[in-house]
Scaffold this motif. Structure first.
Motif, mmCIF file in Angstrom:
data_model
loop_
_atom_site.group_PDB
_atom_site.id
_atom_site.type_symbol
_atom_site.label_atom_id
_atom_site.label_comp_id
_atom_site.label_asym_id
_atom_site.label_seq_id
_atom_site.Cartn_x
_atom_site.Cartn_y
_atom_site.Cartn_z
ATOM 1 N N GLU A 84 54.663 -0.902 28.709
ATOM 2 C CA GLU A 84 56.039 -0.746 29.215
ATOM 3 C C GLU A 84 56.049 -0.022 30.564
ATOM 4 O OE1 GLU A 84 58.759 0.619 26.270
ATOM 5 O OE2 GLU A 84 60.150 1.455 27.722
ATOM 6 N N TRP A 90 54.376 -8.528 31.055
ATOM 7 C CA TRP A 90 54.527 -7.586 29.955
ATOM 8 C C TRP A 90 54.424 -8.309 28.605
ATOM 9 C CZ3 TRP A 90 58.419 -7.792 26.247
ATOM 10 C CH2 TRP A 90 58.403 -6.743 25.326
ATOM 11 N N THR A 147 56.938 7.690 29.308
ATOM 12 C CA THR A 147 57.704 6.436 29.379
ATOM 13 C C THR A 147 59.145 6.716 29.806
ATOM 14 O OG1 THR A 147 56.308 5.597 27.603
ATOM 15 C CG2 THR A 147 58.299 4.361 28.100
ATOM 16 N N THR A 151 58.789 -1.168 20.657
ATOM 17 C CA THR A 151 59.043 -2.188 21.681
ATOM 18 C C THR A 151 60.539 -2.288 21.944
ATOM 19 O OG1 THR A 151 57.178 -3.396 20.787
ATOM 20 C CG2 THR A 151 58.587 -4.579 22.307
ATOM 21 N N MET A 192 64.074 -4.239 28.701
ATOM 22 C CA MET A 192 63.173 -4.628 29.788
ATOM 23 C C MET A 192 63.586 -5.966 30.384
ATOM 24 S SD MET A 192 59.435 -3.318 28.774
ATOM 25 C CE MET A 192 59.482 -3.486 27.043
#
Lengths: 133, 117
Positions: A35, A90, B25, B91, B96
């Motif tokens: 990520e 990704w 992150t 995830t 994203m």
């Protein structure tokens, strides 16, 4: 039905199973590192966009206009490629992590390196020509 | 609360690195948001194409950057801790995908902002 038959009859967006149905959950640190790599590609894209806009707007005396336009175009195309490729990179890496297969580097780093070398060489040429003249 | 002690007999997901990985992150999201805000400010201030398009792009980037910095970063930190503590994969596909779509759209639209004439 084999994957080859399914590939012929199904639309392209249904060929691959959903991410969470593939393999097993990897070590969470690899998922988070993936990520962060995705975010680094997004930031690279942002930087390239800023460079393209800046070179076409902020330095009107830098070389001939066709060269500034060329540099701006290369930077913006690279920005688009980085932003578009970041997500697929990704997802590919996440699938590889889930199936415990090796990570493929892809073409994105190579394209970026070639594009940035071209930008650097064009910029160097302008600097040298202006210094000599 | 995440236990910071290391026990070689425990599974890997209980290693003391959990808080640090989540924090890295979260900070990466906040750095990305700050980058969006900075490039958005550049669009608002510097332009040679249509003024409206430039300001619109700048506002979209600044808004997305504020969201990423103030909301997505802290939210990712909390969800990563919760999901990993529950032995789930942390995830976040849709966040994203959304970020990639926004940056792609901005990169496309920026062709209309720069002076290509």
């Amino acid at each position: 039905m084999s994957s080859e038959q399914r590939g012929r009859t199904s639309p392209w967006w249904r060929r691959r199973p959903p991410l969470r149905e593939v393999g097993s959950d990897p070590d969470y640190r690899f998922t988070l590192a993936n990520e962060r790599t995705f975010l680094a590609w997004l930031r690279t894209s942002l930087g390239l966009t800023a460079g393209g806009v800046a070179i076409s707007s902020l330095v009107p005396q830098f070389g001939p206009q066709w060269l500034r336009v060329g540099l701006a175009l290369i930077l913006l195309v690279l920005a688009l490629v980085c932003a578009g490729g970041s997500y697929s990179r990704w997802e590919r890496a996440e699938r590889a992590l889930r199936t415990n297969s090796s990570l493929h580097p892809g073409v994105l780093p190579r394209v970026l390196a070639i594009g940035l070398v071209a930008v650097a060489l064009m910029t160097l040429a302008v600097v040298v020509i202006e210094a000599a003249g | 609360m995440i236990d910071g002690t290391y026990d070689p007999g425990q599974p890997e997901w209980t290693l003391p690195d959990l808080g640090a990985a989540a924090e890295r992150t979260s900070l990466a999201w906040q750095r990305s948001g700050l980058g969006m805000i900075a490039v958005g400010a550049l669009f608002v201030r510097v332009h040679q194409g249509p003024r409206l398009l430039s300001v619109l792009l700048g506002c979209v980037l600044i808004g997305t950057g504020i969201l990423a910095t103030a909301l997505v970063g802290p939210w990712r930190y909390r969800t990563i801790l919760a999901q990993v503590s529950a032995a789930q994969s942390p995830t976040s596909r849709w966040v994203m995908a959304l970020a990639a779509v926004v940056i792609c759209a901005v990169a496309c639209a920026s062709f209309g902002v720069v002076n290509l004439g």
